[in-house]
Design a protein around this motif. Structure first.
Motif, PDB file in Angstrom:
ATOM      1  N   TYR A 476      18.521  41.019 -29.055  1.00 24.75           N
ATOM      2  CA  TYR A 476      19.022  39.897 -29.188  1.00 24.75           C
ATOM      3  C   TYR A 476      19.144  38.698 -28.280  1.00 24.75           C
ATOM      4  O   TYR A 476      19.781  39.964 -26.905  1.00 24.75           O
ATOM      5  CB  TYR A 476      20.472  40.475 -29.734  1.00 24.75           C
ATOM      6  CG  TYR A 476      20.984  39.546 -30.032  1.00 24.75           C
ATOM      7  CD1 TYR A 476      20.558  38.178 -31.449  1.00 24.75           C
ATOM      8  CD2 TYR A 476      21.974  38.735 -29.246  1.00 24.75           C
ATOM      9  CE1 TYR A 476      21.331  37.390 -31.561  1.00 24.75           C
ATOM     10  CE2 TYR A 476      22.648  37.506 -29.152  1.00 24.75           C
ATOM     11  CZ  TYR A 476      22.140  37.178 -30.760  1.00 24.75           C
ATOM     12  OH  TYR A 476      23.378  35.709 -31.178  1.00 24.75           O
ATOM     13  N   ASN A 478      19.340  34.898 -27.340  1.00 29.85           N
ATOM     14  CA  ASN A 478      19.298  32.971 -27.765  1.00 29.85           C
ATOM     15  C   ASN A 478      19.345  33.046 -28.441  1.00 29.85           C
ATOM     16  O   ASN A 478      18.274  31.878 -29.443  1.00 29.85           O
ATOM     17  CB  ASN A 478      17.811  32.516 -27.568  1.00 29.85           C
ATOM     18  CG  ASN A 478      17.348  32.077 -24.999  1.00 29.85           C
ATOM     19  OD1 ASN A 478      18.388  32.271 -24.670  1.00 29.85           O
ATOM     20  ND2 ASN A 478      16.081  32.768 -24.867  1.00 29.85           N
ATOM     21  N   GLN A 479      20.827  33.310 -29.598  1.00 28.57           N
ATOM     22  CA  GLN A 479      20.627  33.782 -30.520  1.00 28.57           C
ATOM     23  C   GLN A 479      19.707  34.065 -31.460  1.00 28.57           C
ATOM     24  O   GLN A 479      19.421  33.638 -32.429  1.00 28.57           O
ATOM     25  CB  GLN A 479      21.580  32.223 -31.187  1.00 28.57           C
ATOM     26  CG  GLN A 479      22.765  31.967 -30.731  1.00 28.57           C
ATOM     27  CD  GLN A 479      23.348  30.655 -30.896  1.00 28.57           C
ATOM     28  OE1 GLN A 479      23.647  30.494 -32.420  1.00 28.57           O
ATOM     29  NE2 GLN A 479      23.359  30.058 -30.209  1.00 28.57           N
ATOM     30  N   GLN A 480      18.852  34.662 -31.216  1.00 29.23           N
ATOM     31  CA  GLN A 480      17.726  35.654 -31.797  1.00 29.23           C
ATOM     32  C   GLN A 480      17.313  36.848 -32.056  1.00 29.23           C
ATOM     33  O   GLN A 480      17.425  37.765 -30.788  1.00 29.23           O
ATOM     34  CB  GLN A 480      16.676  34.559 -31.624  1.00 29.23           C
ATOM     35  CG  GLN A 480      14.956  35.134 -32.408  1.00 29.23           C
ATOM     36  CD  GLN A 480      14.118  34.228 -30.696  1.00 29.23           C
ATOM     37  OE1 GLN A 480      12.729  35.092 -29.988  1.00 29.23           O
ATOM     38  NE2 GLN A 480      13.206  33.752 -31.676  1.00 29.23           N
ATOM     39  N   ARG A 482      15.007  40.298 -32.780  1.00 25.92           N
ATOM     40  CA  ARG A 482      13.256  40.886 -32.860  1.00 25.92           C
ATOM     41  C   ARG A 482      13.094  41.938 -32.590  1.00 25.92           C
ATOM     42  O   ARG A 482      14.306  42.934 -32.002  1.00 25.92           O
ATOM     43  CB  ARG A 482      12.477  39.439 -31.752  1.00 25.92           C
ATOM     44  CG  ARG A 482      11.540  39.433 -31.490  1.00 25.92           C
ATOM     45  CD  ARG A 482      10.744  38.976 -30.544  1.00 25.92           C
ATOM     46  NE  ARG A 482      11.192  40.409 -28.841  1.00 25.92           N
ATOM     47  CZ  ARG A 482      11.673  39.431 -28.495  1.00 25.92           C
ATOM     48  NH1 ARG A 482      12.112  38.501 -28.471  1.00 25.92           N
ATOM     49  NH2 ARG A 482      11.257  40.654 -27.272  1.00 25.92           N
ATOM     50  N   GLN A 502      11.722  38.606 -36.756  1.00 24.70           N
ATOM     51  CA  GLN A 502      12.783  37.781 -36.332  1.00 24.70           C
ATOM     52  C   GLN A 502      13.974  37.132 -36.859  1.00 24.70           C
ATOM     53  O   GLN A 502      13.689  36.677 -37.558  1.00 24.70           O
ATOM     54  CB  GLN A 502      11.893  36.522 -35.635  1.00 24.70           C
ATOM     55  CG  GLN A 502      12.087  35.823 -34.843  1.00 24.70           C
ATOM     56  CD  GLN A 502      11.421  34.652 -33.999  1.00 24.70           C
ATOM     57  OE1 GLN A 502      10.041  35.488 -33.059  1.00 24.70           O
ATOM     58  NE2 GLN A 502      11.900  33.892 -33.863  1.00 24.70           N
ATOM     59  N   ASP A 504      16.145  34.031 -36.541  1.00 25.13           N
ATOM     60  CA  ASP A 504      17.131  32.751 -35.475  1.00 25.13           C
ATOM     61  C   ASP A 504      18.997  32.931 -35.641  1.00 25.13           C
ATOM     62  O   ASP A 504      18.813  32.801 -37.251  1.00 25.13           O
ATOM     63  CB  ASP A 504      17.079  32.047 -35.573  1.00 25.13           C
ATOM     64  CG  ASP A 504      14.612  32.004 -35.168  1.00 25.13           C
ATOM     65  OD1 ASP A 504      15.111  32.590 -34.132  1.00 25.13           O
ATOM     66  OD2 ASP A 504      13.870  31.145 -35.440  1.00 25.13           O
ATOM     67  N   GLU A 505      20.081  32.784 -35.731  1.00 27.75           N
ATOM     68  CA  GLU A 505      21.236  33.014 -36.151  1.00 27.75           C
ATOM     69  C   GLU A 505      21.441  33.712 -36.798  1.00 27.75           C
ATOM     70  O   GLU A 505      21.723  33.192 -38.010  1.00 27.75           O
ATOM     71  CB  GLU A 505      21.560  31.398 -36.163  1.00 27.75           C
ATOM     72  CG  GLU A 505      20.996  30.321 -34.741  1.00 27.75           C
ATOM     73  CD  GLU A 505      21.504  28.792 -35.318  1.00 27.75           C
ATOM     74  OE1 GLU A 505      22.445  28.751 -36.064  1.00 27.75           O
ATOM     75  OE2 GLU A 505      20.870  27.703 -34.914  1.00 27.75           O
TER      76      GLU A 505
END
Length: 675
Positions: A476, A478-480, A482, A502, A504-505
């Motif tokens: 985790y 960058n607010q991502q 994976r 993936q 995001d947020e």
């Protein structure tokens, strides 16, 4: 009328260290009054200095009324030399003045400047004997637009505020032979409104009382304060305090060191029942860019939900933690140097956190968190009773970890119950937690969990079997979120492989996810039994590439479901399944079943099954197992053997919402009646 003019400073006037603007003016009147008693009814002074204040073009007048005096003092300008604060056209008048050899009294006084009345003075008494003096004053400040200037004479850091309301003040002060001044003041305001130019500080309807004590010397000052905030609101960007709901008291003992511009907090106590009780000691430099030079905070007790609503919620605005229902208590200590925390210890008791958007929840959190800014590792432990992420519940757990700077590392595996199985978190490492870009890495193993429980919790039909396996490394940043590898599982007699995962947020209001999915050799008999769609026998493959979800709802994908090439296993499909596929994909199979001898057959053979959908902008571009012989449609089910039945689709584009609605209707509708 007798007149005496003194164009130079009057050296005989006592030099006072305590110099609020109002008191300085009254002392000037006292000194001038003594001279008038000896020299006449009016005294004109070109420049007069008293306790750091300068009065320019001053005039004092007395008028006889029987055995009593009335009088006034007027100055073109009164200026504080240290701060350059200035009052223009100051005028003080007393309805009754009593003059004695060593005493001055003013009754029913009024202080005005060019903007109007500043304060009304019911009584003022001043006694003096050389360097010794004392005064007692009662006044009501009616023009709080002057509050900043008045308070700046008392406080270490000048205030830049506009104000509205009234302030009642009782003052007692005494000057000692060594030049020091000591005294006390009682303050009360029924509805105070304050604002600064930046709109970062404000009050509305603030009802407060206070007792201020002071001892002032040439090189230092000591203050004590006890204040009660009883009602109204106070805003210090971004925090809004509601004192009508949560009244507060403040007690303070502090030393001011003007040479260093430092305020030494000997003891500070903030007590707000239902929110927090906090004690503080240390050193503050009010004018510095980082005012908290070295401060120790002790949280005697903090209570949720009051702490969250009054302090944390506005600070967390715009984050996933800004819409919470909370409960529980915490205690702890925090050490701050140059506005940066250096160490902390927090003891948590039965903390409950429930996201109002139903994204996550945490119940029964207990334990102790220790942390230092230095690289020294601190051992911590947390325990909780339950945890939810979306609709997925997790059981109780105990987490042992250590902190070092901006890093957290597990010191033992974390085992968390998950339905009838568990997730074993083998390793966890987080860093950059104090930055806008924290990072998290962990690896975990999923112990066998019933698919029926998972799918039911997600609002899906109950799937048979269990799922288990080792999760790929999760990263985790960058607010991502994976997955660094494929996620595999066994289901419906086949295999599932999910890649390119993936999110995001993930804790945002609208999380976005993407993945590619492959399913191989799923047993259609098991799958169709779950959905009550009608029985289909034989294996099936599925490829879903470019899957995109917003708020966990599909918005784009390329999906293809098909019979494996060269498969030799039995392929059978029930009359109900044929009917339902026909109703979704079009064609005449349903009519053929109800209007011909085919209605007497319960099952049919088929060569292959196929369906495809390319979803874009809410529209599904449809396809099947291949084109029909006349090229007018595509096979959804290509029949085989006798009796033979084909299900052909003709719709090229279908609304995704409409298609979902049809599938949901089919899964809940009773079997068709065929006669």
């Amino acid at each position: 009328m007798s007149v005496f003019t003194a164009p130079t400073p009057v050296d005989s006037v006592p030099k006072l260290i305590f110099h609020p603007r109002l008191i300085a003016c009254l002392m000037l009147l006292s000194a001038a009054g003594a001279a008038v008693a000896e020299l006449g009814t009016r005294l004109e002074v070109g420049r007069l200095e008293v306790a750091g204040w300068v009065m320019e073009q001053a005039r004092v007048e007395l008028h006889t009324q029987g055995t009593q005096f009335t009088g006034s003092v007027t100055a073109k300008r009164v200026r504080h030399m240290a701060s350059a604060m200035t009052l223009q056209d100051v005028h003080l008048e007393c309805q009754v003045i009593a003059l004695e050899r060593r005493a001055f009294r003013c009754t029913n006084g009024r202080l005005r400047d060019s903007d109007g009345v500043i304060a009304r003075i019911p009584s003022l008494q001043l006694h003096g004997d050389g360097a010794r003096w004392d005064t007692q004053t009662r006044l009501t400040v009616t023009n709080l637009g002057k509050l900043s200037s008045v308070l700046s004479a008392l406080l270490p850091q000048p205030l830049e505020l506009t104000a509205d309301g009234t302030l009642q003040l009782r003052l007692q002060a005494r000057g000692n032979a060594d030049g020091s001044v000591e005294g006390s003041a009682s303050l009360q305001t029924p509805a105070l409104a304050l604002n600064n130019a930046q709109s970062t500080i404000a009050t509305d309807g603030l009802q407060a009382t206070g007792e201020l004590g002071f001892v002032l010397n040439a090189d230092s000052a000591r203050y004590t304060l006890k204040a009660e905030l009883k009602a109204g609101y106070a805003f210090a960007n971004p925090v809004l305090h509601d004192y009508s709901r949560f009244p507060a008291t403040l007690s303070l003992s502090a030393d001011w060191r003007p040479q260093r511009s430092e305020l030494r907090l000997r003891a500070l106590r903030w007590q707000q029942p239902g929110v927090a009780v906090v004690n503080a000691t240390g050193t503050v430099v009010p004018a510095a860019a980082a005012p908290l030079k070295d401060v120790q905070l002790s949280i005697e007790q903090a209570d949720f939900p009051g702490l969250y609503s009054q302090l944390l919620e506005p600070l967390l605005a715009g984050t996933p933690l800004d819409e919470l229902s909370t409960a529980g208590t915490l205690r702890g200590q925090i050490h701050i140097v140059n506005n940066q925390p250096q160490s902390l210890r927090l003891d948590l008791t039965q903390i409950h956190i429930d996201d109002r958007e139903r994204r996550f929840a945490l119940y029964g959190l207990d334990g102790t968190v220790r942390w230092q800014q230095a690289t020294v590792a601190e051992a911590s432990e947390l325990r909780w009773d339950g945890l939810y992420f979306g609709r997925l519940p997790f059981g109780s757990a105990r987490w042992a970890f250590q902190t070092s700077g901006a890093q957290i590392t597990s010191t033992a595996p974390l085992l968390v119950g998950f339905f009838d199985g568990a997730i074993a978190l083998e390793s966890l490492h987080a860093q950059g937690l104090a930055t806008p870009n924290p990072q998290l890495d962990f690896q975990a193993t999923l112990e066998p969990v019933s698919l029926a429980l998972i799918t039911s919790a997600l609002g899906l039909p109950s799937f048979p079997g269990k799922v288990a396996g080792r999760l790929p490394p999760v990263h985790y940043q960058n607010q991502q979120l994976r997955l660094d590898g494929p996620l595999t599982a066994e289901a419906f007699g086949g295999t599932l492989c999910v890649t390119q995962v993936q999110v995001d947020e993930p804790l945002g209001l609208v999380p976005r996810a993407s993945a590619d999915i492959q399913l191989r050799n799923l047993d259609l008999a098991q799958l169709t039994s779950v959905f009550d769609f009608g029985r289909i026998e034989g294996p099936v493959n599925a490829d879903i590439s470019g899957l995109e979800l917003q708020a966990w709802i599909p918005v784009a994908f390329d999906a293809h479901l098909y019979t494996p090439r060269g498969d030799k296993s039995p392929h059978r499909i029930s009359q109900r399944a044929v009917n339902n596929i026909s109703r979704v994909g079009g064609g005449g199979a349903a009519a053929a079943l109800s209007s011909s001898f085919l209605r007497y057959f319960e099952n049919f053979g088929y060569k292959r099954i196929g369906w495809s959908c390319v979803l874009r902008k809410g529209v599904c571009r449809m396809g099947g197992a291949g084109p029909t012989g006349d090229q007018k449609g595509y096979y959804l089910v290509e029949g085989k053997g006798l009796p033979r039945i084909d299900v052909v689709g003709y719709a090229d584009e279908v609304s995704w919402d409409t298609l979902l609605s049809q599938l949901q209707t089919l899964s809940t509708s009773p079997p068709p009646s065929v006669r």
